[in-house]
Design a protein around this motif. Structure first.
Motif, PDB file in Angstrom:
ATOM      1  N   SER A   1      48.935  91.307 -23.229  1.00 30.89           N
ATOM      2  CA  SER A   1      47.861  91.982 -22.501  1.00 30.89           C
ATOM      3  C   SER A   1      46.665  92.157 -23.427  1.00 30.89           C
ATOM      4  CB  SER A   1      48.325  93.359 -22.008  1.00 30.89           C
ATOM      5  OG  SER A   1      48.475  94.238 -23.110  1.00 30.89           O
ATOM      6  N   PRO A   2      45.469  92.309 -22.858  1.00 34.64           N
ATOM      7  CA  PRO A   2      44.283  92.562 -23.690  1.00 34.64           C
ATOM      8  C   PRO A   2      44.415  93.845 -24.498  1.00 34.64           C
ATOM      9  CG  PRO A   2      43.647  91.931 -21.462  1.00 34.64           C
ATOM     10  CD  PRO A   2      45.130  92.181 -21.431  1.00 34.64           C
TER      11      PRO A   2
ATOM     12  N   TYR B   1      43.467  82.829 -29.292  1.00 36.94           N
ATOM     13  CA  TYR B   1      42.804  81.993 -28.291  1.00 36.94           C
ATOM     14  C   TYR B   1      41.910  82.834 -27.383  1.00 36.94           C
ATOM     15  CZ  TYR B   1      42.383  78.064 -25.007  1.00 36.94           C
ATOM     16  OH  TYR B   1      41.912  77.047 -24.217  1.00 36.94           O
ATOM     17  N   GLU B   2      42.377  84.038 -27.055  1.00 35.54           N
ATOM     18  CA  GLU B   2      41.590  84.930 -26.199  1.00 35.54           C
ATOM     19  C   GLU B   2      40.247  85.259 -26.838  1.00 35.54           C
ATOM     20  OE1 GLU B   2      41.462  89.570 -24.723  1.00 35.54           O
ATOM     21  OE2 GLU B   2      43.119  88.857 -25.946  1.00 35.54           O
ATOM     22  N   ASN B   3      40.271  85.515 -28.145  1.00 35.06           N
ATOM     23  CA  ASN B   3      39.036  85.857 -28.838  1.00 35.06           C
ATOM     24  C   ASN B   3      38.059  84.688 -28.878  1.00 35.06           C
ATOM     25  OD1 ASN B   3      39.142  88.704 -30.030  1.00 35.06           O
ATOM     26  ND2 ASN B   3      41.158  87.924 -30.556  1.00 35.06           N
ATOM     27  N   ILE B   4      38.575  83.470 -28.768  1.00 39.88           N
ATOM     28  CA  ILE B   4      37.709  82.291 -28.728  1.00 39.88           C
ATOM     29  C   ILE B   4      37.172  82.059 -27.319  1.00 39.88           C
ATOM     30  CG2 ILE B   4      37.662  79.770 -28.974  1.00 39.88           C
ATOM     31  CD1 ILE B   4      39.713  80.075 -31.224  1.00 39.88           C
ATOM     32  N   LEU B   5      38.057  82.205 -26.315  1.00 41.49           N
ATOM     33  CA  LEU B   5      37.686  81.898 -24.933  1.00 41.49           C
ATOM     34  C   LEU B   5      36.614  82.822 -24.362  1.00 41.49           C
ATOM     35  CD1 LEU B   5      40.918  81.027 -22.931  1.00 41.49           C
ATOM     36  CD2 LEU B   5      39.030  79.519 -23.537  1.00 41.49           C
TER      37      LEU B   5
ATOM     38  N   ALA C   1      45.419  85.366 -16.550  1.00 38.03           N
ATOM     39  CA  ALA C   1      46.380  84.445 -15.938  1.00 38.03           C
ATOM     40  C   ALA C   1      47.354  83.920 -16.989  1.00 38.03           C
ATOM     41  CB  ALA C   1      45.637  83.288 -15.277  1.00 38.03           C
ATOM     42  N   GLN C   2      46.851  83.663 -18.180  1.00 37.65           N
ATOM     43  CA  GLN C   2      47.717  83.188 -19.260  1.00 37.65           C
ATOM     44  C   GLN C   2      48.701  84.270 -19.699  1.00 37.65           C
ATOM     45  OE1 GLN C   2      45.898  80.585 -22.384  1.00 37.65           O
ATOM     46  NE2 GLN C   2      44.005  81.130 -21.354  1.00 37.65           N
TER      47      GLN C   2
END
Length: 200
Positions: A95-96, A170-174, A182-183
């Motif tokens: 989760s974030p 990956y979240e920090n890049i996206l 969703a991921q």
């Protein structure tokens, strides 16, 4: 107030400003001179507590470890049953909020330092060791209650941590919240399916 207490408070104040600077300007822009300017003190005062910037960063990583300890374990207390508790673990990890708990922006800014600073690498190892130990404990608890069929909880914990770190990086890049969520949901399903099937 005892001198040791004053010193501890001053150190925490320095680390708070260093943390904020890393968030705002990145690791390279977060100099001890800028920390001193924010605190409206002479730079020499900071070096009395932390002889180098790397020493301050090492203490900051230790502070992240303390932050994790204060929030992760209490978060699981009071869950009504084993199933709800383990679901809470997976929801928290994927989760974030987990990235926020581990101070992702500061955490990943400091990460490259492990390749040149042995003490900072040791601090990171300590943080992950604590994370791993807690996760193994939760996996063993879930297995005892028949929720999962994991043969090697220690290995399973390492694999889950690898997934968590990968998706957070990956979240920090996206920077695409709808895709990231969703991921996270997909990872939660995949991990639970694998654990229930006894793949690990």
């Amino acid at each position: 107030m005892p001198k040791t207490r004053i010193a501890e408070l001053r150190k925490r104040e320095i680390l708070t400003h260093l943390h904020e600077l890393i968030v705002q300007e990145g690791l390279e822009g977060a100099s001890m001179t800028k920390v001193a300017k924010r605190m409206e003190v002479n730079s020499s005062l900071l070096f009395h507590y932390f002889p180098t910037k790397d020493a301050a960063l090492s203490a900051l990583i230790n502070q992240l470890l303390e932050h994790y300890e204060r929030h992760f374990v209490p978060m699981l207390e009071g869950q009504p049953d084993a199933g709800a508790r383990f679901s809470k673990v997976l929801e928290a990890l994927f989760s974030p909020e987990w990235d926020a708990l581990t101070e992702g922006r500061v955490f990943y800014s400091c990460y490259p330092l492990i390749f040149r600073e042995a003490e900072i690498k040791r601090r990171f190892q300590q943080l992950f060791a604590q994370f791993h130990a807690h996760l193994v404990q939760e996996l063993e608890r879930a297995r005892q209650h028949g929720l999962i069929k994991v043969e090697d909880p220690a290995l399973a914990a390492h694999l889950i941590i690898s997934m968590v770190e990968g998706i957070n990086f990956y979240e920090n890049i996206l920077s695409a919240p709808e895709l990231v969520e969703a991921q996270y949901a997909a990872f939660r399903r995949l991990v639970m399916q694998a654990l229930r099937a006894g793949v690990v």
